[in-house]
Design a protein around this motif. Structure first.
Motif, PDB file in Angstrom:
ATOM      1  N   UNK A 134       3.682  15.828 -13.211  1.00 12.10           N
ATOM      2  CA  UNK A 134       3.869  14.388 -13.087  1.00 12.10           C
ATOM      3  C   UNK A 134       2.578  13.646 -13.415  1.00 12.10           C
ATOM      4  N   UNK A 135       1.489  14.208 -12.965  1.00 13.10           N
ATOM      5  CA  UNK A 135       0.193  13.589 -13.257  1.00 13.10           C
ATOM      6  C   UNK A 135      -0.012  13.467 -14.774  1.00 13.10           C
ATOM      7  N   UNK A 136       0.284  14.537 -15.469  1.00 14.60           N
ATOM      8  CA  UNK A 136       0.115  14.520 -16.924  1.00 14.60           C
ATOM      9  C   UNK A 136       1.112  13.574 -17.579  1.00 14.60           C
ATOM     10  N   UNK A 173       0.827  -1.208   0.000  1.00 17.10           N
ATOM     11  CA  UNK A 173       0.000   0.000   0.000  1.00 17.10           C
ATOM     12  C   UNK A 173       0.858   1.253   0.000  1.00 17.10           C
ATOM     13  N   UNK A 174       1.952   1.188   0.765  1.00 18.70           N
ATOM     14  CA  UNK A 174       2.845   2.342   0.800  1.00 18.70           C
ATOM     15  C   UNK A 174       3.465   2.579  -0.567  1.00 18.70           C
ATOM     16  N   UNK A 176      -0.076  10.086 -17.307  1.00 17.76           N
ATOM     17  CA  UNK A 176      -1.163   9.808 -18.260  1.00 17.76           C
ATOM     18  C   UNK A 176      -0.582   9.525 -19.652  1.00 17.76           C
ATOM     19  N   UNK A 218       0.986   4.173  -2.584  1.00 15.73           N
ATOM     20  CA  UNK A 218       0.893   5.567  -2.196  1.00 15.73           C
ATOM     21  C   UNK A 218       2.027   6.369  -2.798  1.00 15.73           C
ATOM     22  N   UNK A 278       1.496   7.916  -6.272  1.00 17.53           N
ATOM     23  CA  UNK A 278       0.631   9.066  -6.529  1.00 17.53           C
ATOM     24  C   UNK A 278       1.491  10.230  -7.000  1.00 17.53           C
ATOM     25  N   UNK A 279       1.043  10.958  -8.029  1.00 20.49           N
ATOM     26  CA  UNK A 279       1.875  12.063  -8.517  1.00 20.49           C
ATOM     27  C   UNK A 279       1.996  13.163  -7.473  1.00 20.49           C
ATOM     28  N   UNK A 280       3.133  13.782  -7.497  1.00 25.07           N
ATOM     29  CA  UNK A 280       3.367  14.869  -6.545  1.00 25.07           C
ATOM     30  C   UNK A 280       3.119  16.224  -7.186  1.00 25.07           C
ATOM     31  N   UNK A 281       3.090  16.247  -8.477  1.00 23.54           N
ATOM     32  CA  UNK A 281       2.885  17.528  -9.182  1.00 23.54           C
ATOM     33  C   UNK A 281       1.911  17.321 -10.329  1.00 23.54           C
ATOM     34  N   UNK A 282       1.406  18.441 -10.824  1.00 23.45           N
ATOM     35  CA  UNK A 282       0.509  18.379 -11.991  1.00 23.45           C
ATOM     36  C   UNK A 282       1.276  17.844 -13.198  1.00 23.45           C
TER      37      UNK A 282
END
Lengths: 552, 421
Positions: free
Chosen positions: B45-47, B32-33, B50, B36, B39-43
């Protein structure tokens, strides 16, 4: 029993983990992003696509492709703005551009002389006569001529449109108005042309003469044309106004939900760019091997304003799709007694260089491209507002300077074009700057003084609201919700102070701004603005423009 | 032997079990860690994530069959090459003559010969009604900077089911017969265009008509004699001379909205063998277009007067008499329903644009034939009316579909390529 305990342990572990960290925050540390780096993954495997005019018309007219949900644009940053990307580079909307810079547009030089540049092949796409040439360094250019009936019309439209689209932020190729001396036309030894049998064969002087016979000849014996430089990279065909390129890893936002494509309807309406469709776009593969990416261009502005490229624009253009069922059925059923309103529009009898262009009948909302465009169909008031704000950046002076780039030989033609663009701009602003609560540029000082602007008032298309209602609250970025008590303040100017109780100890604060205006009830839909505490004050990190009655 | 459920064993078993659960819980926590940590830390990174996801499932762009077909047709200029190629073989598609029905055959065209001044074309076509034609011509379309044109041509044709109802306005529908017209024709055309709107032309042709029994239905000889159908029994060769003037101000030319076309032609048919069928003819063909509502509506008017005068003691052969009836003139009547030495045709159409590619039309046709010129008046006109739709562009009508009513010749459904006039 043992397995039940295992299950309980697993659930407990996940629960511990969930409580030990937060879900994705509403605002990341890098919000609002100013650049969407959509050139990071190699798109070298992208392959060219070709589009069929007939299919595109049929698909857009009868099939309505794309995701038709009424949702907010998906490629905007948290401040409701379009970040720079391979599609768009904020120019006039982000910084002041000098008029000279606007006029220069995408061009690297002010003028070019193509005398002696050899023709290397014919032009096979589009209806405008032309051919392709190369400069002394071997770079490829395309020549397009004006029609004999309307000298200067299409070439002027081309460079005017290019300058405006470029200033807004779109990728545009370099283009110039040139005069071509037929005596100085050179055909490269290996130049080819496709004949009507479909064979590519050596190009001859007769081929060129046949082209010139379809072009406007100037009194000085030369032929006026536009010369457009081919963009860098390898052509990949066109982009569609819906979906994404399946072979481009960087292309993740459905095009119909891209704000710069939705909002380009505003621009298209202003300029009467009725030919604004996917087939008039261009994808180019740029970059070195292993780091290639796709850049997206808009091109072909020869049929904007009053130009229909090879004739004066038809009266229907901009007023109705080629096939629009409602009016067609009414006309059919009434044996023609029903008269479409645009039929009765009077066009001033000006220079043939103007074509058919007017501002009195123009209605931005009713404006239509040649056939439906998915991104245009999905344009929402917030997209339109974004586009209108950019249009508002073009001053009268800038518009007249851009029109001068068209090199109209008749000053009256230039004056009429500029006047018409100015009047149409004003209609665009009046329509779309007022369609949403037009709060922009919120700032919160370190001392807690809020200021903001009203874009409609600033553009002179609305009077000052009677009041603004500010609803303050603390904001929990982790959960994305407001917390604690809210405080509502009513002010008459575009300013206010954050209540101390709200600001104290807060990492984020939010303020919902409602505008009270007797003429614009929709302005009561709030604009929610979010500020993040920074070392030097409060940084605006989010702007959420609520639409009255909009569905998500 | 220890009992299987001894206390020690049970304790040991519980300890091991708890240890296993503890280890499992730690494993879950670790996983789980790990999740966790993803999870992206920045926008950005999120993009980026994707895009990484999409990069795993890239596919080449696909086009459907319809799109591919249309693209192929467009990029290969299929229709232009098929229907109007300047060079090479092509399928000749369309009517040979009025009433021939759909015809098909090979065609060949070679443009730009004789120093780019001439075009050669030829075709052979046969229709569903068994009409056939072989045609060849050498055309000089634009000599002297486009002010002069000329052509030489030859053709051989066989029209086996030409309708004949008798001569004169009193002919009866029930007397319908057919005949075969077989003929060759060689000739030349020349003319000048002093202005873009004016054409003056002349032509000479050698004609060898031959009449025989029709192939369908009752043949002409069963019902009519040479006295009732002049020229039925014997046909000479002819030389035909023509002088014409054509004023054309139509805009646009292919699907006019304004202007007009006003033509007058004098024809001389000279009987080369029998001295029995020589005659002169004057044709006046007037089209006028009145634009309404900025050209979105048009009142189209058409009048044709044709008058023939045989030389003294001679007659106009029935197969060269002008006719009325059919999809292009009196649309509520059968093809060639009326014929005589003199004809009058009046047509009016109200056309309205439904959308860019489709017009509607309401029409009225009237006309008559007469054996004496003085009878060519507005009394006792045959007439019809109808409604239709035209598909095409401002450059021309590709297809028209019409229904004609109101005549004593019954109702007629018309589907034709091209405009009515």
């Amino acid at each position: 029993m043992f397995f039940r305990r295992l299950l309980v342990a697993a659930v407990a572990a996940l629960a511990l983990t969930e409580t030990g960290r937060s879900a994705a925050p509403r605002f990341y540390p890098d919000d609002p992003i100013q650049v969407d780096r959509d050139n990071q993954l190699d798109a070298g495997k992208a392959t060219p696509i070709e589009g069929s005019n007939g299919y595109d018309f049929g698909e857009q007219t009868f099939l309505k492709p794309g995701d038709r949900r009424n949702i907010r644009a998906v490629n905007i940053n948290t401040m409701d703005e379009v970040p720079d990307s391979s599609w768009f580079t904020n120019r006039i909307g982000r910084r002041d551009m000098s008029i000279a810079e606007i006029v220069r547009g995408p061009n690297s030089v002010d003028t070019i002389n193509v005398d002696g540049w050899p023709i290397v092949r014919d032009k096979t796409s589009g209806i405008t006569p032309g051919y392709r040439i190369t400069d002394p360094s071997g770079r490829l250019y395309q020549i397009k001529f004006d029609p004999p009936s309307n000298p200067e019309m299409a070439s002027s439209a081309e460079v005017i449109g290019a300058a405006i689209y470029h200033a807004i932020g779109y990728n545009i190729v370099e283009g110039h108005v040139v005069e071509i001396d037929p005596e100085k036309i050179v055909i490269a030894p290996n130049a080819t042309a496709v004949d009507m049998t479909g064979r590519r064969r050596p190009m001859t002087r007769e081929d060129v003469d046949k082209l010139l016979a379809r072009a406007a000849r100037l009194p000085n014996g030369k032929y006026r044309a536009t010369v457009s430089r081919f963009a860098e990279g390898s052509p990949l065909g066109y982009f569609k106004y819906y979906g994404t390129r399946p072979d481009d890893p960087n292309d993740i936002h459905p095009h119909e939900h891209r704000r710069e494509l939705r909002g380009s309807r505003v621009l298209a309406a202003w300029l009467n760019h009725d030919d604004s469709r996917g087939l008039n776009s261009l994808d180019m593969l740029e970059g070195p091997a292993g780091a290639r990416f796709v850049r997206h261009y808009m091109f072909d502005f020869g049929s904007i304003m009053g130009s229909g490229s090879v004739f004066a624009q038809v009266p229907r253009a901009g007023n109705e799709y080629i096939l629009e069922w409602g009016p067609a059925l009414k006309t059919l059923a009434t044996l023609g007694l029903y008269v479409r309103p645009w039929i009765l529009v009077d066009y001033p009898n000006t220079s043939p260089a103007v074509g058919r262009f007017e501002s009195e009948f123009f209605d931005p909302v009713k404006w239509r491209p040649e056939y439906p465009n998915p991104a245009f169909d999905l344009m929402r008031p917030d997209d339109a507002f974004w586009g209108a704000r950019l249009v508002a950046r073009f001053s009268d002076e800038a518009i007249r300077a851009i029109v001068a780039k068209g090199h109209y030989s008749d000053p009256e033609a230039a004056r009429y074009i500029a006047d018409t663009l100015i009047k149409r701009r004003d209609k665009v602003l009046k329509t779309w700057l007022t369609g949403v609560n037009p709060i922009v540029n919120p700032r919160l000082t370190v001392s807690g003084a809020l200021t903001f602007e009203n874009a409609a008032v600033a553009a002179g298309v609305a009077t000052t609201p009677t009041a603004y209602v500010l609803t303050w609250s603390k904001f929990d970025n982790a959960t994305g919700t407001t917390v604690g008590d809210t405080q509502e303040v009513r002010v008459t100017e575009a300013r206010g102070d954050v209540p101390a109780a709200i600001a104290q100890g807060a990492e984020f604060v939010s303020v919902a701004i409602r505008s009270i205006h007797p003429d614009f009830p929709d302005w009561q839909a709030p604009v929610n603005v979010y500020f993040r505490k920074a070392a030097d004050g409060w940084q605006p990190v989010g702007l959420d423009r609520q639409l009255s009655g909009a569905a998500e | 032997m220890l009992p299987s459920n001894s206390g020690l064993g049970a304790r040991d078993s519980g300890f091991v079990g708890r240890t296993k659960i503890l280890l499992f819980t730690m494993l879950c926590l670790a996983v789980a860690t790990q999740v966790s940590a993803q999870e992206p830390a920045t926008r950005a990174e999120e993009l980026a994530r994707e895009r990484e996801e999409k990069s795993k499932q890239l596919t080449p762009p696909q086009s459907g069959r319809v799109e591919r077909t249309l693209l192929s047709l467009e990029s290969g200029r299929f229709f232009e090459r098929l229907l109007a190629p300047p060079e090479g073989f092509y399928p000749k598609i369309g009517n040979i003559t009025a009433g021939s029905g759909f015809a098909l055959g090979p065609g060949y065209r070679h443009a730009g010969i004789l120093g780019e001044r001439a075009d050669f074309s030829t075709f052979a076509a046969v229709s569903l009604q068994r009409y056939w034609m072989i045609d060849a011509r050498l055309t000089f379309p634009a000599l002297a900077d486009g002010r002069v044109f000329a052509d030489v041509h030859g053709r051989l044709f066989d029209f086996p089911s030409e309708d004949f109802f008798g001569v004169g306005p009193e002919s009866r529908r029930e007397d319908e017969t057919t005949y075969t017209l077989h003929s060759s024709q060689v000739g030349a055309v020349g003319g000048v265009r002093p202005a873009s709107w004016l054409t003056l032309g002349t032509s000479v042709d050698y004609l060898t008509p031959s009449i025989s029994a029709g192939r369908d239905g009752q043949t002409i000889g069963d019902l009519f004699t040479a006295a009732q159908a002049p020229g039925l029994d014997i046909q000479p060769d002819f030389v035909k001379l023509e002088l014409s003037a054509d004023v054309n101000t139509r805009e646009p030319r292919g699907n006019p909205r304004r202007g007009g076309q006003y033509k007058i032609a004098y024809e001389r048919y000279n009987d080369l063998d029998l001295d029995s069928f020589s005659f002169n003819r004057v044709n006046l063909d007037l089209q006028h277009y009145i634009p309404l509502l900025r050209d979105r509506r048009v009142l189209a008017l058409h009048a044709v007067v044709s008058t023939s005068n045989a030389d003294a003691g001679q007659t106009v052969p029935f197969y060269y008499q002008r006719t009325l009836g059919g999809p292009d003139d009196l649309r509520g009547f059968r093809r060639f329903r009326f014929r005589d030495d003199h004809t009058l045709l009046l047509q009016a159409e109200y056309r309205w644009e439904i959308f860019t590619a489709m017009d509607g039309a309401i029409f009225y046709d009237a006309g008559k034939v007469a054996s004496r010129r003085e009878d060519l008046d507005l009394e006792d006109l045959e007439h019809d009316y109808g409604i239709g739709f035209r598909f095409g562009t401002r450059n021309g009508v590709f297809l028209r579909v019409e229904g004609a009513f109101g005549s004593n010749g019954g109702k007629h459904f018309i589907m034709r390529f091209g405009h009515v006039f």
